[in-house]
Design a protein around this motif. Structure first.
Motif, PDB file in Angstrom:
ATOM      1  N   ARG A  12     -13.948  11.270   9.047  1.00  0.00           N
ATOM      2  CA  ARG A  12     -14.566  12.006   8.114  1.00  0.00           C
ATOM      3  C   ARG A  12     -16.046  12.077   7.863  1.00  0.00           C
ATOM      4  O   ARG A  12     -16.807  12.068   6.941  1.00  0.00           O
ATOM      5  CB  ARG A  12     -13.865  11.770   6.657  1.00  0.00           C
ATOM      6  N   TYR A  49       0.842  -1.248  -0.024  1.00  0.00           N
ATOM      7  CA  TYR A  49       0.099   0.062  -0.093  1.00  0.00           C
ATOM      8  C   TYR A  49       0.870   1.175  -0.122  1.00  0.00           C
ATOM      9  O   TYR A  49       1.781   1.378   0.808  1.00  0.00           O
ATOM     10  CB  TYR A  49      -0.915   0.005   1.072  1.00  0.00           C
ATOM     11  N   ARG A  50       0.535   2.066  -0.980  1.00  0.00           N
ATOM     12  CA  ARG A  50       1.235   3.319  -1.010  1.00  0.00           C
ATOM     13  C   ARG A  50       0.784   3.912   0.351  1.00  0.00           C
ATOM     14  O   ARG A  50      -0.512   4.231   0.965  1.00  0.00           O
ATOM     15  CB  ARG A  50       0.740   4.131  -2.081  1.00  0.00           C
ATOM     16  N   ASP A  51       1.885   4.714   1.251  1.00  0.00           N
ATOM     17  CA  ASP A  51       1.737   5.414   2.446  1.00  0.00           C
ATOM     18  C   ASP A  51       2.119   6.902   2.367  1.00  0.00           C
ATOM     19  O   ASP A  51       2.713   7.354   1.285  1.00  0.00           O
ATOM     20  CB  ASP A  51       2.489   4.363   3.409  1.00  0.00           C
ATOM     21  N   ARG A 102       1.674  10.692  12.330  1.00  0.00           N
ATOM     22  CA  ARG A 102       2.448   9.307  11.918  1.00  0.00           C
ATOM     23  C   ARG A 102       3.926   9.591  11.621  1.00  0.00           C
ATOM     24  O   ARG A 102       4.110  10.111  10.604  1.00  0.00           O
ATOM     25  CB  ARG A 102       1.625   8.331  10.856  1.00  0.00           C
ATOM     26  N   ILE A 138       0.288   9.732   2.503  1.00  0.00           N
ATOM     27  CA  ILE A 138      -0.404  10.529   1.750  1.00  0.00           C
ATOM     28  C   ILE A 138      -1.005  11.708   2.755  1.00  0.00           C
ATOM     29  O   ILE A 138      -1.208  12.828   2.505  1.00  0.00           O
ATOM     30  CB  ILE A 138      -1.737   9.645   1.204  1.00  0.00           C
ATOM     31  N   THR A 139      -1.627  11.082   3.744  1.00  0.00           N
ATOM     32  CA  THR A 139      -2.364  12.079   4.707  1.00  0.00           C
ATOM     33  C   THR A 139      -1.517  12.353   6.106  1.00  0.00           C
ATOM     34  O   THR A 139      -1.147  11.422   6.670  1.00  0.00           O
ATOM     35  CB  THR A 139      -3.834  11.370   5.221  1.00  0.00           C
ATOM     36  N   HIS A 145      -9.501   0.363   6.844  1.00  0.00           N
ATOM     37  CA  HIS A 145      -8.876   1.156   7.541  1.00  0.00           C
ATOM     38  C   HIS A 145      -8.761   2.600   7.799  1.00  0.00           C
ATOM     39  O   HIS A 145      -8.767   3.320   8.735  1.00  0.00           O
ATOM     40  CB  HIS A 145      -7.320   0.714   7.163  1.00  0.00           C
ATOM     41  N   ASN A 168      -9.740   7.727  10.500  1.00  0.00           N
ATOM     42  CA  ASN A 168     -10.028   9.345  10.225  1.00  0.00           C
ATOM     43  C   ASN A 168     -11.487   9.350   9.715  1.00  0.00           C
ATOM     44  O   ASN A 168     -11.552   9.058   8.376  1.00  0.00           O
ATOM     45  CB  ASN A 168      -9.156   9.785   9.006  1.00  0.00           C
TER      46      ASN A 168
END
Ligand code: HEM
Lengths: 181, 443
Positions: free
Chosen positions: B317, B172-174, B332, B176-177, B310, B315
């Protein structure tokens, strides 16, 4: 709830304490009963403040008219506010689907929005620094929480969301029957 | 305004590093500990200089202490008692509440993480291997000079291939947020939270309640500090891939299931709410769009992103789930440890995973809430599920993928991960470190 558990009314006796209760962030979590989660907070009113508390009833009613969704995250069924013993004592009782202990900070914030905090400020022992001291607020709540020893549910364990869903379905169904006339 | 020259850089910026090393130490005596801090002080980067992004200035060391560590350094009882309870108890003591039971129980933790002897962590970042070797050799020197400081364990972190985007072992690309802090001139990406008040992450500043929470004592130690909650999570890549294969007939279907569990597509991070049926590489890598969504209005029933995914748990929202999401944020940090498992390779049993720090000002309200309630409470949104990645799983729970006309059920989610360690650390400001370095020393 595939086994129609809600069809059979049920009661549950609750011990004074139990090592089997789940540990929450602030101590043991009171168990879910056929009447869902909940709390009963009983505290002494600061002498002379009963009228102030009573007057908040009206304010709260108005506040909730303005934004009826405000308490949604707490997944409430009912709240009850009682002044008793000649207005010297106060009881605040809530019935929830979420476990109050887990969402205490949400509750503090939402009660704040709904003006509940201002009511609490009229109770003996309520921490004056509660805004910056969540643990003190929580300690007050836990110390004044009176655990039920018996709870009963006519339709046990049904959540407010499930009730609303069922009512919506019923409404949609009768509309459908109307359409078929 | 944040005192950037007194705050360790760790939570505010990321140096241009691909390699990191965590060194966990114990203090056999207070004096050694203090001298060791003093010798490392010069290498600890403050936020101001590291954010100025000078690649020549590589003071990328961070230091943080457990409660037992502060005690071992000689902090007096009265001050110690003013620290919040979760920090005083430590993560291992709070295992039952955090859901760290069964295979995740502290009895099974490694690297001496559950030991009362765990006193401090040093986080070293390096641009490359050679630089890391140099840093470690230098650190060895300091340790020789201060024999009362002993290494309990070390963990090597390194980016895994393919190197063109940051991702973890499942693929998984991580990164981002991330929350943005008010007053730094950084704009949150569209759709993200408005900038947070500094007090959500740094002690001594107003937080989202508008007030400044009283500092633990003494202020000289705690002002500009933060708490960082450590989690080492082993990732069972073989089990994860097997599960995808067992539940998805085609590669596309497997990718969809992987995306449904996360809430973002694996290779791009494109959010399911904006791209429910197939990956959209451009969207994923476009920071002006990849957070431009909510759940409440755009996907209330989870047809795009399941309510139990996840990122939808971590989060929410959605105002009807939480009105205080801005008080549940964490910064993080961290990365992957252990060898990469190539796509076509069978599970080799190696220990690999993520080793992350969650930065916050209130361990209980922020980190512990996320893990104990949103990751592990089966009552969350009446799902009877747990987070597929950071919740306790043992094959007894399912995960529902809402779908018309009928939902799909991912059966018996196994443990894709296990908690292999964790601890609560206090990350002082620069003057806090100086305070510790000179504690009780007769001046
Ligand atoms: C092995 C376990 C884990 C994996 C594989 C994982 C993976 C990911 C990925 C791929 C993302 C999306 C990238 C992004 O939004 O930046 C993400 C987001 C996130 N994760 Fe995790 N994570 C894990 C454990 C944790 C833990 C232990 C925590 C909490 C302490 C956590 C908290 C978050 C948060 C807060 C977000 C951001 C969600 C958002 O803002 O939409 N994760 N994680």
């Amino acid at each position: 709830m595939s086994n129609h558990e809600w069809m059979t009314p049920k009661a549950k006796a609750i011990p004074k304490e139990s090592s089997e209760w789940e540990q929450g962030r602030y101590g043991p979590v009171w168990p879910k009963t056929p009447a869902c989660y909940g709390f009963t907070i009983i505290a002494d009113v600061i002498p002379g403040r009963a009228e102030t508390i009573r007057n908040y009833g009206v304010k709260l009613e108005e506040a909730l008219k303005g934004s009826p969704e405000i308490l949604a995250p707490l997944k409430l069924h009912y709240l009850r506010w009682v002044l008793f013993d000649n207005d010297t004592r106060f009881m605040y009782q809530g019935i929830f689907d979420t476990d109050f202990d887990k969402y205490t900070e949400d509750a503090i914030q939402l009660f704040g929005l709904a003006g509940v905090d201002t009511v609490f400020e009229n109770l003996v022992g309520f921490p004056t620094d509660w805004k910056t001291n969540a643990p003190a607020f929580i300690k007050f709540v836990r110390e004044h929480q009176c655990n039920s020893f018996l709870e009963y549910g006519e339709y046990p364990f049904v959540s407010a969301d499930e009730i609303k869903k069922a009512l919506k379905l019923k409404a949609a169904f009768s509309e459908m029957l109307d359409q078929m006339q | 305004m944040l005192e950037l020259d007194d705050i360790q850089h760790y939570l505010l910026t990321r140096p241009h590093a691909t390699i990191a090393e965590y060194v966990f130490v114990t203090f056999k005596n207070a004096e050694s500990g203090r001298n060791w801090i003093a010798s490392l002080l010069d290498t600890v980067g403050n936020a101001k200089t590291v954010m100025a992004a000078s690649d020549t200035d590589m003071r990328w060391v961070s230091m943080a202490f457990t409660f037992n560590g502060l005690k071992a350094l000689g902090l007096d009882e009265e001050s110690l008692s003013t620290f919040p309870e979760p920090f005083r108890q430590g993560m291992a003591a709070r295992a039952a509440m955090l859901g760290d039971t069964g295979a995740n129980h502290p009895d099974h933790w490694e690297d001496h993480m559950a030991s009362p002897d765990l006193h401090a962590v040093v986080i070293l970042f390096a641009r490359d291997k050679a630089e890391k070797e140099r840093c470690i050799a230098k650190h060895q020197e300091y340790l020789h000079q201060n024999p009362g400081v002993q290494v309990l364990s070390t963990l090597h972190l390194e980016a895994i291939p393919p190197y063109d985007y940051v991702h973890e072992h499942f693929g998984y690309r991580d990164r981002i947020t991330t929350p943005v802090i008010e007053g730094l001139g950084i704009e949150p990406s569209p759709g993200s939270h408005p900038p947070s008040k500094p007090g959500e992450f740094f002690l001594g500043y107003p937080d989202e309640s508008g007030a400044i929470v009283p500092l633990p004592k003494p202020e000289a130690l705690t002002k500009n500090g933060s708490y960082i909650a450590y989690r080492k999570m082993q990732e069972h890549v073989g089990a994860f891939r097997d599960y995808l294969k067992a539940n998805g007939k085609t590669v596309e279907e497997q990718e969809l299931i992987a995306a449904k569990m996360m809430g973002r597509w694996r290779k791009s991070g494109a959010p399911l709410v904006l791209s429910p049926d197939k990956d959209d590489h451009e969207l994923g890598f476009d920071d002006s769009r990849n957070n431009m969504f909510d759940y409440e209005k755009m996907d209330p029933h989870g047809y795009a992103c399941p309510v139990g995914a996840h990122i939808r748990r971590m989060n929410v929202r959605d105002n009807s789930v939480s009105q205080i999401m801005h008080r549940r944020l964490i910064i993080r940090r961290g990365g992957t440890y252990g060898p990469h498992l190539p796509d076509d390779a069978p599970e080799d049993g190696a220990n690999r995973g993520i080793a992350v720090f969650a930065g916050c000002a209130d361990i209980s309200r922020q980190f512990e809430f996320l893990i104990s309630v949103w990751a592990n409470d089966t009552g969350f949104e009446e799902l009877n599920e747990r987070d597929p990645f950071c919740g306790l799983q043992d094959g007894t729970l399912d995960m529902v993928i809402p779908k018309r006309p009928i939902k799909r059920r991912l059966k018996n989610i196994p443990a894709f991960t296990n908690v292999r360690g964790g601890a609560y650390f206090f990350l002082p400001g620069i003057s806090g470190l100086k305070y510790l370095a000179t504690l009780n020393v007769k001046r």
